[in-house]
Structures are given as structure tokens and as C-alpha cells.
Enzyme design. Structure first.
Site, short mmCIF file in Angstrom:
data_model
loop_
_atom_site.label_atom_id
_atom_site.label_comp_id
_atom_site.label_asym_id
_atom_site.label_seq_id
_atom_site.Cartn_x
_atom_site.Cartn_y
_atom_site.Cartn_z
N LYS B 101 0.81 -1.23 0.00
CA LYS B 101 0.00 0.00 0.00
C LYS B 101 0.84 1.28 0.00
CE LYS B 101 -4.14 -1.96 0.26
NZ LYS B 101 -5.08 -1.88 -0.88
N GLU B 123 -9.83 5.64 3.45
CA GLU B 123 -10.59 4.54 4.03
C GLU B 123 -9.63 3.42 4.31
OE1 GLU B 123 -10.17 4.92 0.83
OE2 GLU B 123 -9.34 2.93 0.43
N SER B 389 1.62 -9.63 -0.76
CA SER B 389 1.35 -8.19 -0.69
C SER B 389 1.50 -7.60 0.70
CB SER B 389 -0.07 -7.92 -1.21
OG SER B 389 -1.00 -8.71 -0.50
#
Lengths: 271, 416
Positions: B101, B123, B389
Site C-alpha cells: 500500500k 478509508e 502483498s
């Protein structure tokens, strides 16, 4: 295209009554589908000129907490798109008040654009507004609504650029809905400073009637906005009364009183 | 497999079109208030994309702050025990903040600064995007408000604390299913209200144009590195790449550099949850149909009346009703394929990876591990790459709830 009840309403108000319209939003099916027709009748008796009939959606991103809760109540009560169409037919048996479906893209898309346009027109609905449908994505929808003789109302906002105002004017029929301020639906104590410049900018690009909504909840605010625009839209204040009196037999009387109070603020426009 | 490949396939992607469409998907379905701001954001991004100073600052931050490039690790024991394919793991879990991210957050924070926006809303589902957002806001001195469903705050409380420690305000969302979907709705409501001062730092390849394109572009570095690394190590391209798909940002990031390599299978893994009935999973492609949510048209889990369904996954980051629009388009083209892994399969895969390789994956990434391990036995001499990830620290509470026997003093190591 021949005029819908919406077009005829604004023409009558402009030429004969010389006053702006009071437009009332109510979520269909809140608190339950069987009650909506009597609530609409009460709003009409109190002085509402046009009804925005909200089709509840699970994820109403443009709505504040009051209308979100209204949508939740309607969905929990089993309200479906087809239920709202049946409610409209029921209203239409007794009233010629213009009806505008007011919702989000997905329920309409899922029902089918052509089917919805056809079924809505057959039940006496006059037009539709989809809060999250931009004019850029609107071509198929506008085509389907036009074919069925329905008006397509689009939103213009204080953030809209000149180019966007022109697009909104181009795709709208019936009237243009001016969002008074950035934000979600909900009452505010004062009328936004953005209204006057937005009305003026929109007047320069369209001859359509202009109605202003978002944040209007009192007769004073109706008066302020009514001197500028051709229609004043009240939603959250109405849904709040529904919420607070959902279980009460007095609900229609309370809504009628609210509409009457709001209508008392409508200025007459003498030439 | 062909082994004569160009070193990179680094041209600007041809999609989406100017209006943000990937075939019929994507687009801009938002209230008019947000349309002009989205146009401004798109313009700012397209300028930044071509600005060498912007790209060089981003590259520097990715290298020296976030820790790129991430390793491409040959998982020998996992490969041996799976009994077939040679499995590599792209270690996005080793990035600063613990997941991919941060790639997107650094890019969007630079963009927000360039646009003069001082307030960031974001969010978060699993909390990884929220932590990455809070991190970049601390780094750039921006105000940060993170919306998070109350259910997700409960199951990812470590990340809630991390965000607060980084200076962000975490706002619980009590509406709907109290998960990612509701957090996005609330972040959009904040943005629509404060749009003059605020940038919405959307965390996946979702939402209205330009977000799916922009978020993808900021994650393309994953695939570009992977492609270079596997060619260096194996002198050939992989046979299959596995990535979990919630919104689909890590998957689109690793897939993109391989889109032109027709021999490379690109496999996205959605959350199969507890079962196939509506509401028990987040497998949009098997259980959904095209619809509009949060600004984009794509595959959506919805009921027969067009109401958005509740979803379930043990991993908060995959627990969302709409898949990113580019995935829907790539699937229509036959270029990518999508399967699902259940909660139980993901939990087992996480335990396997921990035992065999000393890597505790995020529950989201464990879904990709599960599918790769499932396919490995029949894939002798093939090369697999799993995009890992995120790391699993945030999921410790959930692992403990679901792997209770590990809290027993004399538990036996399971036969693997």
C-alpha cells in the site's frame, strides 16, 4: 417532446401563480411502503407542488445520516424498485402532482434502463434523477428516459465548471437541480453563499427552471432561496419528521403541517 | 516457454480511455460536486506522470524510505513440499509499513502536496492502507483522517493503534456492515463536503476515474521489478503469477508488466469466505454481475434488486463487494483469470508458509499462497510467482482465534 407534469407545473407557476415551487423529497417505503401514498397526499395538502420519490439504496454516498436511516428503514420494510413504482401508481390514482424518481444508478441499472423508463411512465412517474450519474455516463440512460417521455433532471454544484454547467443544461429536462453547497444532504442553519452565483451562472446557460436543494429546512430559508430560484427543495427535514413519528397515527398531520409551514415561506413574484 | 524476452515492457498502458473506461467498465459515477475535482485530480496526475522531478522524488522515496526494490525470493522448502512448480515470492511484505500500500500512498501524497491540499481522508479495511496513509501524512506534515468500519477496527485493532501513533485520526463507521464498503462511503461523504481543502487518498484500484488508473500506475513498479528479477534469476518468464484481489491493487500492480507476455498466466484470487451463498464471501466474478458502486462500473455482489450485498472474508482487505474495473476488463479479454480461496484455505496456507519459510503472511496474501500451493503439484518444471502483498503481524489476533492449538504448550508440529 411533449411536456410532462413537471414542465406544466413550472409553466403554470411562472405564468399564472408567479411563485416558485415547493419540492418535497420523501423516501418511498419509509417507514413502510403502504404508508407512502398517504404521506405524499399530506405533503400535497400542505402545499408541496412536486414530489421527489426516493428509491432506497444500500450505499447512499450523497446522503447524510437522516436520509441514510430513512433508506435503511425502507429497505428493512421490504421496499424494492418495483414497490416504489407501485406506490407511484397508487399516488397517481388520486393526484396529478408531478412525481420525480430520485435515487442512485445501481438499482436503476439493475432493473434495466429501458424497462424502468417504460414501467415508470406507465405508472404515472414524470421524470428521474440519479444522484451519482454524471452527464458523461448518461447517454444510454437519457435515451431510454426520453423514449418513454420522462424528464431527466441532473445536478449542478458550486464546484461545477462552466463547461460542466453547459453539459448539465444540455442533458436536463423539466428542471435543473442546483446543489446549494458541497456536502451531503442535511439541514443547515443558514443558506449557503454559493447559491446566488450558482443560480446566476446557470441562468446564463439555460432557460430551464432552476430548483435549489441541500440544507434547506425552514420557511425563512424557503423565502431566501425562493426569491432566487424557481423551486425550493426540502428533504432531510421531511425524513426527520417521518423518523420521529414513524409509529404515530399523527404522521400525516405532522407532515402536512411541515409542508404548510415551509410553503408559507414561498415568496410571490410580482413583476 | 519462450526465453528470449525484452528486458522490460515498460510503455505507458493503453487503458483506460480518456473518460476512464476499461472497455465497458470503470468510468465516473459520482455526484456532480465531485466531477470537477476529479477532473482537476486527473489533470494534476497526468502532468505529474510526465514530470521528471515528480518521478525522481517518488523513486527516491520508494528506494530510500519504503525499501524498494523488494526481494524476489525462491521459496525452496515450499516448492519442494508442494511437489511441482518452482515457487518464487515477491516480498512486498518487507516494505515499510508492511504491505504494498505504501507505493500508492507515497505517490498520492506527493500529488496532494503538488495540488496544495493539506488535508487527507482515506478509508481502510485491514488497516494496511490506513497505516500507509497515516505514515505518508506524518512524513509530509498533512492532516490525516482515516475512516474504518467498526467491525474492522475490532478485528484489526493493532493497526488502529498504529495509525493513531502516527498522528492520524481514526473515525469508526457504524453504518451498514461496518466494513470497508461503509468506510469508503463515509470517506466519500467527507470528501464531497471538504473537497476544496481535501484530497481523498483512495487505497485500491477502485472508484471513479482517475483512481483505478492512478493507483495501478503507482503499483506497476511491483511487476516491473518482478519481471526484471525473474529474468535475471531464471533467464525466462514465469508460467503463472498469483495475487489476491480485493479491490485489486497489488494484483494489477504485478500483472501489468506481464500483460504483453501471453505465456504468463495471471491469476487473481478472491475471498471465498465461508461458502458460495450470497453474503458469505467476496468472490465477485463467480457470484456477482456488473453494477455501480463508489464511482465505478464493474463486477458487483448485489441482490436481485440492485442493492449491494453484504460480503464476508476472514481478511478485512478482501471483504468488499466490487472488484476493480480493470480486472473485469482483463478477464473479459481472457488475459487474466480469477478463482477464490476460502477462509480455511487461507488460514492453512498462512500456517504452511510460516512453518516452511519463516514468513507469516497477511491473511489477504495467504489467499494467493493457497492457490499457488494447490496448483503446484501438477506443474512440474513450471515457475510460479506469488505476490506476497503484506505481512501478517496485523492478523495475529485472527490467527490466534483460528489456530487455537498453537497456544497449547505441547502441540505437535502438523505433518506437512
Amino acid at each position: 417532446m411533449s411536456q410532462t407534469r413537471i414542465g406544466r407545473l413550472f409553466e403554470r407557476l411562472r405564468t399564472t401563480e408567479r411563485r416558485p415551487a415547493l419540492i418535497a423529497y420523501i423516501t418511498a417505503g419509509d417507514p413502510s411502503p403502504d404508508r407512502t401514498p398517504e404521506l405524499v397526499a399530506a405533503l400535497e395538502r400542505g402545499g408541496a407542488d412536486l414530489i421527489e420519490l426516493g428509491v432506497p439504496f444500500s450505499d447512499p454516498i450523497a446522503d447524510g445520516p437522516v436520509i441514510q436511516r430513512g433508506s435503511d428503514r425502507a429497505l428493512k420494510a421490504g421496499t424494492r424498485v418495483s414497490t416504489v413504482l407501485d406506490i407511484a401508481a397508487e399516488i397517481r390514482k388520486r393526484s396529478e402532482i408531478p412525481l420525480l424518481l430520485f435515487t442512485y444508478m445501481n438499482p436503476v441499472l439493475h432493473y434495466g434502463l429501458e424497462s424502468l423508463a417504460r414501467d415508470a411512465a406507465a405508472r404515472g412517474i414524470d421524470g428521474c434523477l440519479l444522484t451519482d450519474l454524471s452527464v458523461e455516463e448518461a447517454e444510454p440512460y437519457v435515451g431510454a428516459m426520453r423514449n418513454a417521455g420522462l424528464d431527466t433532471v441532473f445536478l449542478a454544484a458550486p464546484t461545477s465548471t462552466q463547461r460542466r454547467l453547459e453539459l448539465v443544461a444540455k442533458y436536463s429536462t423539466g428542471f435543473v437541480y442546483l446543489v446549494s453547497r458541497t456536502g451531503v444532504t442535511g439541514e443547515r442553519s443558514t443558506v449557503s453563499d454559493a447559491v446566488t452565483p450558482l443560480v446566476n451562472a446557470m441562468r446564463r446557460v439555460t432557460a430551464l427552471p432552476l430548483a435549489v436543494g441541500f440544507g434547506i429546512s425552514s420557511a425563512d430559508q424557503v423565502r431566501t432561496v425562493g426569491t432566487l430560484a424557481d423551486g425550493v427543495i426540502v428533504g432531510t427535514a421531511i425524513v426527520r419528521v417521518v423518523e420521529q413519528n414513524a409509529a404515530s397515527a399523527d404522521l400525516p398531520a405532522k407532515l402536512e403541517a411541515l409542508a404548510r409551514e415551509l410553503a408559507s415561506g414561498l415568496p410571490s413574484k410580482n413583476p | 516457454m519462450p526465453n528470449q524476452q525484452p528486458a522490460t515492457s515498460n510503455q505507458q498502458p493503453a487503458t483506460p480511455d480518456a473518460a476512464g473506461h476499461f472497455g465497458p467498465y470503470g468510468g465516473r459515477y459520482v455526484p456532480e460536486v465531485l466531477m470537477a475535482p476529479l477532473e482537476q485530480l486527473e489533470q494534476a496526475y497526468l502532468e505529474a506522470r510526465l514530470d521528471p522531478a515528480f518521478q525522481s522524488e517518488l523513486k527516491d522515496l520508494l528506494a530510500n524510505y519504503a525499501g524498494r526494490p523488494t526481494p524476489l525470493y525462491h521459496a525452496k522448502r515450499l516448492s519442494e513440499i508442494s511437489g511441482g512448480a518452482k515457487i518464487y515470492i515477491k516480498r512486498e511484505d518487507l516494505l515499510h509499513t508492511g504491505a504494498h500500500k505504501i507505493n500508492n500512498c507515497l505517490g498520492q501524497a506527493l500529488l496532494a502536496r503538488r495540488m496544495g491540499k493539506k488535508r487527507i481522508v482515506a478509508e481502510t479495511g485491514a488497516g494496511q492502507h490506513g497505516v500507509a496513509s497515516a505514515t505518508v501524512c506524518a512524513l509530509f506534515g498533512l492532516e490525516c483522517i482515516v475512516y474504518m468500519g467498526e467491525e474492522d477496527m475490532r478485528r484489526q485493532r493493532l493497526n488502529v493503534f498504529r495509525m493513531r501513533m502516527l498522528g492520524a485520526k481514526v473515525v469508526g463507521v457504524a453504518s451498514g456492515s461496518r466494513t470497508l464498503k461503509d468506510a469508503i462511503s463515509e470517506a466519500m461523504r467527507d470528501w464531497v463536503t471538504n473537497v476544496e481543502t481535501t484530497h481523498y487518498l483512495l487505497g485500491s484500484a477502485l472508484g471513479a476515474h482517475p483512481y483505478p488508473m492512478m493507483v495501478r500506475d503507482f503499483h506497476r513498479v511491483i511487476g516491473e521489478e518482478t519481471r526484471r528479477q525473474i529474468l535475471e534469476r531464471e533467464h525466462r518468464l514465469p508460467d503463472s503469477i498469483f495475487a489476491c484481489v480485493g479491490g485489486g491493487s497489488n494484483a494489477i500492480g504485478i500483472f501489468h508488466a506481464f500483460l504483453g507476455d501471453s505465456g504468463v498466466r495471471l491469476i487473481g484470487i478472491e475471498a471465498g469466505g465461508r461458502g458460495a451463498e450470497l453474503g458469505a464471501h467476496a468472490a465477485r466474478f463467480s457470484g456477482g454481475s456488473p453494477g455501480v458502486l463508489h464511482g465505478a462500473y464493474s463486477y458487483l455482489l448485489q441482490d436481485t434488486d440492485g442493492q449491494v450485498s453484504l460480503t464476508h472474508s476472514v481478511s478485512a482487505g478482501l471483504d468488499y463487494a466490487l472488484v476493480g474495473p480493470e480486472h473485469a476488463w482483463l478477464r473479459d479479454q481472457g488475459r487474466t483469470e480469477y478463482v477464490s480461496a476460502t477462509d480455511q484455505q487461507a488460514l492453512e496456507a498462512a500456517r504452511t508458509l510460516a512453518h516452511l519459510e519463516g514468513i507469516i503472511p497477511a491473511l489477504e496474501s495467504a489467499h494467493a499462497v493457497a492457490e499457488a500451493v494447490r496448483r503446484a503439484p501438477g506443474s512440474k518444471d513450471q515457475l510460479f510467482i506469488i505476490n506476497l502483498s503484506g505481512r501478517g503481524d496485523k492478523d495475529t489476533d485472527i490467527y490466534r482465534e483460528n489456530l487455537k492449538e498453537l497456544d497449547e504448550p505441547d502441540q505437535n508440529r502438523p505433518a506437512l
